[in-house]
Design a protein around this motif. Structure first.
Motif, mmCIF file in Angstrom:
data_model
loop_
_atom_site.group_PDB
_atom_site.id
_atom_site.type_symbol
_atom_site.label_atom_id
_atom_site.label_comp_id
_atom_site.label_asym_id
_atom_site.label_seq_id
_atom_site.Cartn_x
_atom_site.Cartn_y
_atom_site.Cartn_z
ATOM 1 N N PHE A 78 0.835 -1.204 0.000
ATOM 2 C CA PHE A 78 0.000 0.000 0.000
ATOM 3 C C PHE A 78 0.870 1.254 0.000
ATOM 4 O O PHE A 78 0.612 2.202 -0.736
ATOM 5 C CB PHE A 78 -0.936 -0.008 1.205
ATOM 6 C CG PHE A 78 -2.148 -0.874 1.035
ATOM 7 C CD1 PHE A 78 -3.344 -0.348 0.561
ATOM 8 C CD2 PHE A 78 -2.102 -2.220 1.347
ATOM 9 C CE1 PHE A 78 -4.461 -1.138 0.397
ATOM 10 C CE2 PHE A 78 -3.215 -3.031 1.184
ATOM 11 C CZ PHE A 78 -4.400 -2.491 0.711
ATOM 12 N N SER A 79 1.898 1.259 0.837
ATOM 13 C CA SER A 79 2.738 2.456 0.960
ATOM 14 C C SER A 79 3.543 2.715 -0.308
ATOM 15 O O SER A 79 3.891 3.859 -0.614
ATOM 16 C CB SER A 79 3.680 2.329 2.165
ATOM 17 O OG SER A 79 4.614 1.279 1.967
ATOM 18 N N GLN A 80 3.831 1.640 -1.077
ATOM 19 C CA GLN A 80 4.597 1.780 -2.311
ATOM 20 C C GLN A 80 3.699 1.894 -3.543
ATOM 21 O O GLN A 80 4.186 1.829 -4.672
ATOM 22 C CB GLN A 80 5.528 0.568 -2.474
ATOM 23 C CG GLN A 80 6.577 0.437 -1.395
ATOM 24 C CD GLN A 80 7.528 1.613 -1.354
ATOM 25 O OE1 GLN A 80 7.922 2.149 -2.395
ATOM 26 N NE2 GLN A 80 7.909 2.040 -0.159
ATOM 27 N N SER A 81 2.380 2.074 -3.324
ATOM 28 C CA SER A 81 1.402 2.205 -4.410
ATOM 29 C C SER A 81 1.448 1.015 -5.365
ATOM 30 O O SER A 81 1.319 1.158 -6.590
ATOM 31 C CB SER A 81 1.631 3.512 -5.188
ATOM 32 O OG SER A 81 1.473 4.632 -4.348
ATOM 33 N N GLN A 82 1.609 -0.196 -4.797
ATOM 34 C CA GLN A 82 1.645 -1.416 -5.602
ATOM 35 C C GLN A 82 0.286 -2.111 -5.639
ATOM 36 O O GLN A 82 0.156 -3.181 -6.224
ATOM 37 C CB GLN A 82 2.716 -2.370 -5.052
ATOM 38 C CG GLN A 82 4.125 -1.813 -5.160
ATOM 39 C CD GLN A 82 5.152 -2.648 -4.410
ATOM 40 O OE1 GLN A 82 4.800 -3.568 -3.669
ATOM 41 N NE2 GLN A 82 6.418 -2.336 -4.600
ATOM 42 N N THR A 83 -0.689 -1.527 -5.021
ATOM 43 C CA THR A 83 -2.045 -2.057 -5.066
ATOM 44 C C THR A 83 -2.858 -1.291 -6.105
ATOM 45 O O THR A 83 -2.467 -0.202 -6.532
ATOM 46 C CB THR A 83 -2.735 -1.929 -3.697
ATOM 47 O OG1 THR A 83 -2.831 -0.537 -3.358
ATOM 48 C CG2 THR A 83 -1.941 -2.651 -2.607
ATOM 49 N N GLU A 84 -3.977 -1.873 -6.513
ATOM 50 C CA GLU A 84 -4.901 -1.193 -7.423
ATOM 51 C C GLU A 84 -6.260 -1.128 -6.738
ATOM 52 O O GLU A 84 -6.833 -2.159 -6.385
ATOM 53 C CB GLU A 84 -5.003 -1.950 -8.748
ATOM 54 C CG GLU A 84 -3.688 -2.005 -9.517
ATOM 55 C CD GLU A 84 -3.781 -2.889 -10.750
ATOM 56 O OE1 GLU A 84 -4.909 -3.193 -11.180
ATOM 57 O OE2 GLU A 84 -2.719 -3.288 -11.266
ATOM 58 N N LYS A 85 -6.770 0.093 -6.570
ATOM 59 C CA LYS A 85 -8.023 0.298 -5.832
ATOM 60 C C LYS A 85 -9.045 0.973 -6.730
ATOM 61 O O LYS A 85 -8.715 1.922 -7.448
ATOM 62 C CB LYS A 85 -7.762 1.171 -4.595
ATOM 63 C CG LYS A 85 -6.816 0.533 -3.577
ATOM 64 C CD LYS A 85 -6.353 1.525 -2.524
ATOM 65 C CE LYS A 85 -5.252 2.412 -3.058
ATOM 66 N NZ LYS A 85 -4.644 3.272 -2.033
#
Length: 242
Positions: A78-85
């Protein structure tokens, strides 16, 4: 009431969080015992550890881990923006058909004993993409206007700044319906009076994709609209104009 479990294995669990439920107990809700962490612990019979947050008024996909190590690994994504929301929200006015909000946001700190937030620290990068799904024109007067205009949006925040979606659409002058912190009080009041009922924050976390911390495969978890949000959509659908 039991939570709606969307996914579960030996390492993590995902639920469709109801609107109005805290993720965990906090001093801002002193004396309030009910929260996702406590409910899920009782439901699964295991300790659970938060990975990310959803605002109290927001419903949708929420992931918890069954160990601190798994929680840390997921939180790093989440902190590295590796998720997709993907979120869905209802906003005031006719928004643009699609757009990108690139507007830095300063950190918000909760103020003890007050339902407000204090801006602290320097601004950080915050980017939100959106596309308009539908527009509505309701025969409900709002302030000096004879009709109410609303838009249903699909939203993808690239980061996870506190209240990012809510603050970004306030910046565009398209605040979220039902938002008591950043929203339009005239819209909120008009709908409460028209429907003679409380109005929830119209924000739902519909989908979350991330890499499984052990298996290494990509997981996509989806949460359908809860009844409280779908009921509002049903009420405004007769006034959809596109």
């Amino acid at each position: 009431m039991q939570l709606d479990i969307l996914y579960q294995d030996e390492f993590l669990v995902a639920v469709n969080k109801p609107a109005g439920l805290l993720v965990h107990r906090t001093y801002l809700a002193k004396g309030e015992e009910d929260a996702v962490v406590q409910r899920l612990r009782d439901q699964t019979g295991q300790w659970v550890f938060p990975v990310h947050r959803l605002d109290r008024g927001t419903s949708g996909v929420l992931v918890m881990a069954f160990s601190p190590d798994i929680a840390r690994g997921l939180a790093e994504q989440f902190s590295q923006s590796q998720t997709e929301k993907i979120y869905h929200c209802l906003v005031r006015g006719f928004s643009s058909e699609k757009g990108e909000i690139n507007y830095p946001l300063a950190k918000l700190n909760e103020q003890k004993g007050r339902a407000r937030f204090k801006i602290t620290g320097t601004e950080k990068e915050a980017e939100t993409l959106f596309k308009r799904l539908h527009r509505y024109q309701l025969p409900i007067p709002v302030s000096r206007y004879p009709e109410m205009r609303l838009s249903l949006l699909e939203v993808t925040p690239k980061q996870g700044r506190k209240h990012q979606i809510r603050r970004h659409f306030k910046h565009l002058l398209n605040p979220l319906v039902g938002d008591t912190c950043y929203g339009c009080r005239h819209i909120n009041k008009a709908l409460r009076v028209e429907w003679n009922e409380a109005l929830r924050l119209m924000l739902h976390a519909s989908s979350l994709s991330f890499t499984h911390p052990i298996g290494g495969h990509r997981l996509t978890i989806q949460a359908k609209f809860p009844d409280s949000l779908q009921a509002v959509i049903n009420k405004i659908t007769p006034y959809q104009i596109d």
